[in-house]
Enzyme design. Structure first.
Site, mmCIF file in Angstrom:
data_model
loop_
_atom_site.group_PDB
_atom_site.id
_atom_site.type_symbol
_atom_site.label_atom_id
_atom_site.label_comp_id
_atom_site.label_asym_id
_atom_site.label_seq_id
_atom_site.Cartn_x
_atom_site.Cartn_y
_atom_site.Cartn_z
ATOM 1 C CG HIS A 1 36.334 51.033 43.919
ATOM 2 N ND1 HIS A 1 35.768 51.497 45.086
ATOM 3 C CD2 HIS A 1 35.709 51.682 42.913
ATOM 4 C CE1 HIS A 1 34.836 52.393 44.783
ATOM 5 N NE2 HIS A 1 34.782 52.534 43.480
ATOM 6 C CG ASP B 1 35.061 44.812 44.238
ATOM 7 O OD1 ASP B 1 33.897 44.604 43.824
ATOM 8 O OD2 ASP B 1 35.569 45.948 44.306
ATOM 9 C CD GLN C 1 33.800 48.241 37.277
ATOM 10 O OE1 GLN C 1 33.367 48.113 36.134
ATOM 11 N NE2 GLN C 1 33.442 49.263 38.041
ATOM 12 C CE LYS D 1 30.097 49.946 40.479
ATOM 13 N NZ LYS D 1 30.529 51.297 40.246
ATOM 14 C CB CYS E 1 36.747 55.069 43.803
ATOM 15 S SG CYS E 1 35.349 56.164 43.923
#
Lengths: 144, 405
Positions: free
Chosen positions: B122, B199, B202, B219, B360
């Site tokens: 991203h 990261d 997700q 999220k 993104c």
């Protein structure tokens, strides 16, 4: 606002078969327009002589609304004086922003008037105005 | 699945209408909807205990501080951090990643060093590293993909070298929906003495995550505006502050300042206590359900949708042919001849919400030879009926634009 108000016959036709999507030999100016959020990307090419847009064309990729809008715009501005073309661009942008609603005033946008429904779709406004902003910028540069 | 129906009742927004139709919300990769429990926690905070934490010596402020610090403890336990001070609250994952880039990256990297990231990042885990590379003279290198969309094992082995000082990688690609083996990548990074940044945007809402992760709360059912950085205590302790100002100081004099200990050092200014209250409620909610059930719901939806999508000759799928057992509830696709933005508008007219664009991740799209794509992403409240509506709407798309089926 139904889909058929946006994806009209005219919009579908222009987006499937854009007559003016090609490189323009002998162009006097070339300007890129870009919507970073959705990836619409066009390069507008103009051949301007003695203050008249003698010819125009575009290349690039984008959604049906941006492609159709660009193709209709090129139809409209060919043969127009630059100040006239800029005035049309500003009128179109005014229509899409919902600032100009008077049908009579918008009449000279010709086929591009069929995109008026986009003024009710905030998510798609940028798609419709991309080419016209690019034209306005390009002609502003020419005028300098 | 019966489970999803059971959870659906907790999400008030999913009972409202969009364009006069019930919503099939399939954009959970962008943000999830919020359950009643989270909304109540936020309202409860603002309606009953709002004050600036860490400041006033009065009951309300003490209560706000407790709510905020409790969120930190709960978050630490949720992701398995050793101590609460290893949890830094940020505004989102982007800020968390920037914090590391500015504080760690700009301080520790120099010309001749290398940063290794993946092409599937991203922008939030890519642009900050570009900045660090430009500012320090370090080189930025990429791990590319295998044919099936997974990270190239060969690249992982060859690009991470003794020159590598930092490796940054997402745990799950937000476009292709494939889980990366971050354990292996972290082990490789550590073996050459590099730090590893993961990261978790997700992943943390969808699978059990075992620290060394970064995560944004919205999220995972929690409100927007609260994110989490987890870092090992010693690493964070050695890093200089990122944002300067109130609350992150020890002594301030006219010409110099000493800084507070962790975690306050990295939390300048008034913090998002309402968001922290919501995050705690989200953690409670997810813990109560358990990730086994959440993963089962998402897997059921993917297994239900993919064979139907493959039946449609005008649908192109991305990241759906993985040979590993690592597909999550994200399906990226395109409709032949139709721009993703038009697809999303046409689906929207039937109440189906999907994402369109580059999500993104422009370098990934360019690498895949795409201008843009559509993305459907599932969560625990999605049902097979949502998938049915999505696929029914897809069948209409080409017709609306005047193409033959």
């Amino acid at each position: 606002m139904g889909l058929e108000d946006i994806y009209t016959e005219l919009v579908s036709e222009h987006s499937r078969n854009p007559e003016h999507r090609h490189a323009l030999p002998g162009a006097t100016c070339s300007l890129k327009g870009h919507n970073p959020s959705c990836g619409d990307e066009i390069t507008l090419q103009l051949k301007v002589k003695d203050g008249v847009v003698e010819d125009a064309a575009f290349t690039g990729v984008g959604c049906a609304i941006s492609q159709a809008s660009t193709d209709m715009m090129v139809d409209l501005i060919r043969g127009k004086r630059t100040e006239e073309a800029r005035a049309l661009a500003q009128k179109f942008i005014g229509m899409i922003k919902g600032e100009i609603t008077d049908e009579a005033e918008l009449e000279d946008l010709d086929e591009a008037l069929s995109l008026q429904g986009v003024s009710h779709m905030p998510a798609r406004v940028k798609c419709a105005v991309l080419a016209w902003h690019t034209l306005d910028e390009a002609l502003k540069e020419q005028g300098k | 699945m019966a489970d999803a129906q059971e959870f659906l009742k907790d999400f008030p927004l999913l009972h409202t209408e969009m364009n006069g139709r019930p919503i099939a919300y399939l954009d959970n990769g962008a943000t999830t909807q919020k359950p009643e429990q989270v909304i109540k926690a936020i309202c409860g905070y603002y309606g009953g205990c709002n004050a600036n934490p860490h400041r006033g010596a009065y009951a309300l402020s003490v209560e706000a501080t407790e709510i905020y610090e409790n969120a930190r403890k709960r978050t630490a336990a949720f992701i398995g951090a050793k101590r609460p001070e290893e949890i830094i609250f940020t505004k989102n994952a982007t800020e968390a990643l920037n914090l590391i880039a500015y504080s760690y990256g700009l301080t520790n990297l120099k010309q001749g060093d290398e940063i290794v990231i993946t092409i599937a990042e991203h922008h939030s885990n890519l642009v900050p590293w570009q900045h660090v590379a430009h500012a320090t003279g370090a080189a930025l290198k990429y791990i590319y993909l295998e044919q099936d969309g997974n990270l190239s094992d060969e690249d992982i082995e060859t690009k991470i070298t003794e020159r590598t000082k930092l490796v940054a990688c997402t745990q799950v690609s937000n476009v292709l929906g494939l889980k990366n083996d971050v354990k292996k990548i972290a082990a490789k990074a550590h073996s050459v003495g590099a730090v590893c940044v993961v990261d978790g945007s997700q992943s943390v809402a969808h699978q059990k995550v075992d620290v060394r992760d970064i995560d944004a709360g919205h999220k995972m059912l929690s409100p927007m505006g609260i994110g989490v950085l987890y870092g090992k205590y010693d690493l964070l302790d050695a890093m200089p502050p990122f944002l300067m100002g109130g609350d992150m100081i020890e002594y301030v004099e006219e010409q110099q300042t000493t800084f507070a200990e962790l975690p306050a050092k990295f939390e300048a200014g008034t913090q998002n206590v309402g968001g922290a209250a919501g995050l705690t409620a989200a953690i409670d909610y997810l813990t109560g359900i358990g990730f086994d059930r959440i993963e089962a719901i998402e897997k059921d939806l993917v297994d239900y949708a993919l064979p139907q999508l493959r039946e449609l000759p005008f649908i192109e799928l991305y990241g759906c042919d993985t040979k590993r057992d690592n597909k999550t509830g994200i399906i990226a696709f395109n409709v032949k001849d139709v721009h993703p933005h038009d697809v999303a508008t046409i689906l929207d007219s039937t109440g189906v919400a999907v994402r369109a664009g580059h999500h993104c991740a422009q370098p990934l799209h360019k690498y895949l030879g795409l201008n843009a794509s559509c993305r459907a992403s599932f969560y625990l409240y999605n049902t097979r009926e949502d998938v049915d509506r999505w696929i029914a709407a897809l069948k209409k798309v080409r017709e609306v634009l005047g193409y033959g089926a």
